[in-house]
Design a protein around this motif. Structure first.
Motif, PDB file in Angstrom:
ATOM      1  N   ASP A 198       0.804  -1.223   0.000  1.00  0.00           N
ATOM      2  CA  ASP A 198       0.000   0.000   0.000  1.00  0.00           C
ATOM      3  C   ASP A 198       0.838   1.275   0.000  1.00  0.00           C
ATOM      4  OD1 ASP A 198      -2.322  -1.490   0.048  1.00  0.00           O
ATOM      5  OD2 ASP A 198      -2.521  -1.446   2.238  1.00  0.00           O
ATOM      6  N   ALA A 199       2.156   1.137  -0.048  1.00  0.00           N
ATOM      7  CA  ALA A 199       3.038   2.299   0.072  1.00  0.00           C
ATOM      8  C   ALA A 199       2.782   3.343  -1.006  1.00  0.00           C
ATOM      9  CB  ALA A 199       4.496   1.857   0.046  1.00  0.00           C
ATOM     10  N   ASP A 200       2.446   2.897  -2.211  1.00  0.00           N
ATOM     11  CA  ASP A 200       2.236   3.824  -3.328  1.00  0.00           C
ATOM     12  C   ASP A 200       0.767   3.994  -3.682  1.00  0.00           C
ATOM     13  OD1 ASP A 200       5.031   4.240  -3.657  1.00  0.00           O
ATOM     14  OD2 ASP A 200       5.189   2.362  -4.769  1.00  0.00           O
ATOM     15  N   ALA A 201      -0.111   3.648  -2.764  1.00  0.00           N
ATOM     16  CA  ALA A 201      -1.549   3.754  -3.036  1.00  0.00           C
ATOM     17  C   ALA A 201      -1.941   5.197  -3.331  1.00  0.00           C
ATOM     18  CB  ALA A 201      -2.344   3.233  -1.842  1.00  0.00           C
ATOM     19  N   GLU A 202      -2.755   5.370  -4.350  1.00  0.00           N
ATOM     20  CA  GLU A 202      -3.175   6.715  -4.736  1.00  0.00           C
ATOM     21  C   GLU A 202      -4.240   7.265  -3.800  1.00  0.00           C
ATOM     22  OE1 GLU A 202      -4.318   6.713  -8.812  1.00  0.00           O
ATOM     23  OE2 GLU A 202      -2.284   6.306  -9.554  1.00  0.00           O
ATOM     24  N   LYS A 203      -5.041   6.371  -3.210  1.00  0.00           N
ATOM     25  CA  LYS A 203      -6.035   6.777  -2.222  1.00  0.00           C
ATOM     26  C   LYS A 203      -5.961   5.806  -1.048  1.00  0.00           C
ATOM     27  CE  LYS A 203      -9.983   8.620  -3.306  1.00  0.00           C
ATOM     28  NZ  LYS A 203      -9.769  10.080  -3.177  1.00  0.00           N
ATOM     29  N   PHE A 204      -6.212   6.315   0.156  1.00  0.00           N
ATOM     30  CA  PHE A 204      -6.036   5.482   1.338  1.00  0.00           C
ATOM     31  C   PHE A 204      -6.815   6.044   2.518  1.00  0.00           C
ATOM     32  CE2 PHE A 204      -2.568   8.472   0.661  1.00  0.00           C
ATOM     33  CZ  PHE A 204      -2.593   9.231   1.821  1.00  0.00           C
ATOM     34  N   VAL A 205      -7.038   5.182   3.496  1.00  0.00           N
ATOM     35  CA  VAL A 205      -7.558   5.594   4.797  1.00  0.00           C
ATOM     36  C   VAL A 205      -6.360   5.913   5.684  1.00  0.00           C
ATOM     37  CG1 VAL A 205      -8.872   4.897   6.839  1.00  0.00           C
ATOM     38  CG2 VAL A 205      -9.607   4.156   4.551  1.00  0.00           C
ATOM     39  N   LEU A 206      -6.406   7.061   6.343  1.00  0.00           N
ATOM     40  CA  LEU A 206      -5.301   7.489   7.200  1.00  0.00           C
ATOM     41  C   LEU A 206      -5.688   7.272   8.654  1.00  0.00           C
ATOM     42  CD1 LEU A 206      -2.490   8.843   6.871  1.00  0.00           C
ATOM     43  CD2 LEU A 206      -3.624  11.051   7.234  1.00  0.00           C
ATOM     44  N   VAL A 207      -4.839   6.567   9.385  1.00  0.00           N
ATOM     45  CA  VAL A 207      -5.054   6.294  10.810  1.00  0.00           C
ATOM     46  C   VAL A 207      -3.879   6.894  11.572  1.00  0.00           C
ATOM     47  CG1 VAL A 207      -5.306   4.500  12.578  1.00  0.00           C
ATOM     48  CG2 VAL A 207      -6.247   4.140  10.278  1.00  0.00           C
ATOM     49  N   GLY A 208      -4.137   7.563  12.681  1.00  0.00           N
ATOM     50  CA  GLY A 208      -2.990   8.078  13.430  1.00  0.00           C
ATOM     51  C   GLY A 208      -3.338   9.030  14.544  1.00  0.00           C
ATOM     52  N   GLU A 214      -8.795   8.312  14.232  1.00  0.00           N
ATOM     53  CA  GLU A 214      -7.857   8.565  15.326  1.00  0.00           C
ATOM     54  C   GLU A 214      -8.354   7.892  16.604  1.00  0.00           C
ATOM     55  OE1 GLU A 214      -5.709  12.333  17.675  1.00  0.00           O
ATOM     56  OE2 GLU A 214      -6.967  12.685  15.920  1.00  0.00           O
ATOM     57  N   LEU A 215      -7.488   7.111  17.214  1.00  0.00           N
ATOM     58  CA  LEU A 215      -7.762   6.574  18.549  1.00  0.00           C
ATOM     59  C   LEU A 215      -7.079   7.467  19.574  1.00  0.00           C
ATOM     60  CD1 LEU A 215      -7.715   2.952  19.850  1.00  0.00           C
ATOM     61  CD2 LEU A 215      -6.191   4.621  20.928  1.00  0.00           C
ATOM     62  N   HIS A 216      -7.755   7.708  20.683  1.00  0.00           N
ATOM     63  CA  HIS A 216      -7.199   8.577  21.730  1.00  0.00           C
ATOM     64  C   HIS A 216      -7.733   8.125  23.074  1.00  0.00           C
ATOM     65  CE1 HIS A 216      -5.881  12.317  23.707  1.00  0.00           C
ATOM     66  NE2 HIS A 216      -5.189  12.572  22.613  1.00  0.00           N
ATOM     67  N   GLY A 259     -12.787  18.867   5.204  1.00  0.00           N
ATOM     68  CA  GLY A 259     -13.668  18.143   4.305  1.00  0.00           C
ATOM     69  C   GLY A 259     -13.364  16.671   4.180  1.00  0.00           C
ATOM     70  N   ILE A 260     -12.487  16.153   5.042  1.00  0.00           N
ATOM     71  CA  ILE A 260     -12.123  14.731   5.014  1.00  0.00           C
ATOM     72  C   ILE A 260     -13.002  13.986   6.013  1.00  0.00           C
ATOM     73  CG2 ILE A 260     -10.276  13.070   5.466  1.00  0.00           C
ATOM     74  CD1 ILE A 260      -8.318  15.417   4.771  1.00  0.00           C
ATOM     75  N   PRO A 261     -13.739  12.957   5.581  1.00  0.00           N
ATOM     76  CA  PRO A 261     -14.549  12.187   6.537  1.00  0.00           C
ATOM     77  C   PRO A 261     -13.654  11.674   7.672  1.00  0.00           C
ATOM     78  CG  PRO A 261     -15.076  11.553   4.280  1.00  0.00           C
ATOM     79  CD  PRO A 261     -13.857  12.435   4.203  1.00  0.00           C
ATOM     80  N   SER A 262     -14.044  11.961   8.900  1.00  0.00           N
ATOM     81  CA  SER A 262     -13.182  11.648  10.044  1.00  0.00           C
ATOM     82  C   SER A 262     -13.980  11.029  11.179  1.00  0.00           C
ATOM     83  CB  SER A 262     -12.486  12.927  10.541  1.00  0.00           C
ATOM     84  OG  SER A 262     -11.703  13.501   9.519  1.00  0.00           O
ATOM     85  N   ALA A 263     -13.296  10.220  11.963  1.00  0.00           N
ATOM     86  CA  ALA A 263     -13.936   9.574  13.113  1.00  0.00           C
ATOM     87  C   ALA A 263     -12.883   9.294  14.174  1.00  0.00           C
ATOM     88  CB  ALA A 263     -14.632   8.288  12.690  1.00  0.00           C
ATOM     89  N   MET A 264     -13.360   9.030  15.396  1.00  0.00           N
ATOM     90  CA  MET A 264     -12.459   8.769  16.502  1.00  0.00           C
ATOM     91  C   MET A 264     -12.972   7.627  17.374  1.00  0.00           C
ATOM     92  SD  MET A 264     -11.154  12.428  18.000  1.00  0.00           S
ATOM     93  CE  MET A 264      -9.910  11.575  18.993  1.00  0.00           C
TER      94      MET A 264
END
Length: 420
Positions: free
Chosen positions: A70-80, A193-195, A378-383
């Motif tokens: 997935d390193a070069d994926a053009e679209k992805f879900v970001l977790v962090g 994002e987990l917190h 404008g990025i769909p986000s959740a926690m």
């Protein structure tokens, strides 16, 4: 243990090792854009490479992890989340979210499976406002949202501007000043994002984790100065005093009354004055103070409530200045809008809670998080919140690793089961 990978012992070791090299006189201190923050990122890079994960740095000097495919994926879900801490803080605030994301990647790698959509994990720098005043610095810079006034904010220790510290670690500040995103925003399908929870609700309800419904925005003033007139404490009658400390106390008392009124109307609001000080070079027991500096932090899930308290602050200041013959000087307001979590993501994460045999539960976030910046871009986000005793921003944070794994299980299930 999953597929030969022990998430709980791995997480425990990561937290312990990072706590050891970032320990302060009490708790941990990982200052934003510091060598300790950099060392934390490098440590996580070493772990990720040992797990066979792909690693890269973005233009904001945050670290991106992924499965190799997935390193070069053009679209992805970001977790962090973020790796910095407040001074003498706890070891879990921020760092738990990064480790949860890495555990998801390592688990998938050991199981030999992929995610429903490509996933990347980001270890962000500089989320805490304790060091420079502005909050969410790295995520704002990443998305082209960091303002000039924030770039010029001064470090609480060395007094140098934020932009100088960013330049020191290799960030192209001219791009940040142009509000140029340091990452292709269109490539981010969603942000998770987990917190740790920063309040007592999950502890009181005896629940290990929850899905977050929304995040409070804030209005902050790092330094408000009230100026009066000095005098002898025993020689100047009340009618002739221009006492800035009593003026500040009067202001805070009136704000407290307004806060209660706003709450009684059903609005959401919290108010904090976390820093107060007269001039240590001249203050004395027998001297009427002529100068006091203090901070204000207003937070709400409602823009209406934030607008109301901003207007009230202006009105109350004018009234106190007139009645007590003092002058208030406000620094530039720092503002972050409230953010709602994406309803479809919330629904999906609640379903994942059921899938991993956890009681579905939603709650709002009282504290602010990087997720708010992504959501407002404008990025769909959740926690996901994880149970944590003793609050946060202190050395006594007490998250159980088993609760972190419960939160990680929710995210892992969501990432593997989410619709294409």
């Amino acid at each position: 243990m999953t597929g030969g990978f022990d998430s709980e012992s791995t997480a425990t070791k990561l937290f312990n090792d990072i706590a050891e090299f970032s320990a302060d006189t009490e708790g941990v201190s990982r200052p934003a854009y510091s060598s300790i923050e950099t060392k934390t990122l490098e440590f996580l890079v070493g772990f990720a490479r040992d797990q066979g994960l792909a690693v890269s740095y973005d233009a904001g000097q945050n670290v991106i992890f992924s499965l190799p495919e997935d390193a070069d994926a053009e679209k992805f879900v970001l977790v962090g989340s973020h790796v910095d801490s407040v001074p003498n803080g706890g070891n879990f605030d921020g760092l738990a979210g990064v480790i949860a994301g890495l555990l998801c990647l390592a688990r998938a790698k050991h199981l030999g499976i992929g995610f429903a959509k490509p996933v990347k994990v980001i270890a962000l720098r500089a989320e805490e406002s304790a060091w420079f005043g502005p909050c969410y610095i790295a995520s704002k810079a990443l998305l082209g949202k960091l303002q000039d006034s924030e770039l010029n904010a001064l470090h609480k220790g060395d007094g140098r501007a934020l932009k100088a510290h960013m330049t020191d670690i290799g960030i192209e500040v001219d791009r940040v000043q142009k509000h140029e995103p340091l990452m292709d925003i269109s490539a981010i399908d969603a942000y998770i994002e987990l917190h740790i929870e920063q309040g007592p609700l999950l502890v009181e309800k005896n629940l290990p984790a929850a899905v977050v419904s929304g995040i409070r925005g804030n209005i902050r003033h790092r330094k408000i100065r009230c100026t009066g007139e000095p005098g002898h404490s025993g020689a100047v009658p009340r009618a002739y005093r221009k006492d800035c400390v009593l003026a500040m106390a009067d202001l805070l008392s009136r704000l407290d009354e307004s806060w209660l009124t706003i709450l009684q109307k059903g609005e959401d609001l919290v108010l904090t004055c976390g820093m107060v000080g007269t001039d240590p070079q001249i203050h004395a027991l027998t001297r009427i103070p002529d100068l006091v500096d203090f901070s204000l932090d207003f937070r709400s899930q409602s823009t209406t409530a934030l607008d109301a308290i901003r207007n009230l602050l202006e009105q109350i200041i004018k009234s106190v200045e007139r009645e007590r013959r003092v002058k208030f000087e406000l620094d530039a307001e720092m503002y972050t809008a409230p953010a709602l979590c994406d309803s479809q993501m919330v629904k999906g994460l609640l379903a994942s809670m059921e899938n991993v045999d956890l009681e579905p539960f939603t709650m709002p976030s009282g504290g602010g998080h990087d997720a708010a910046v992504f959501a407002n871009a404008g990025i769909p986000s959740a926690m996901i919140f994880v149970r944590n005793r003793n609050g946060s921003h202190n050395p006594h944070e007490a998250m159980e690793i088993s609760d972190l794994i419960a939160g990680t299980d929710i995210i892992f299930n969501y990432l593997t089961e989410m619709p294409e």
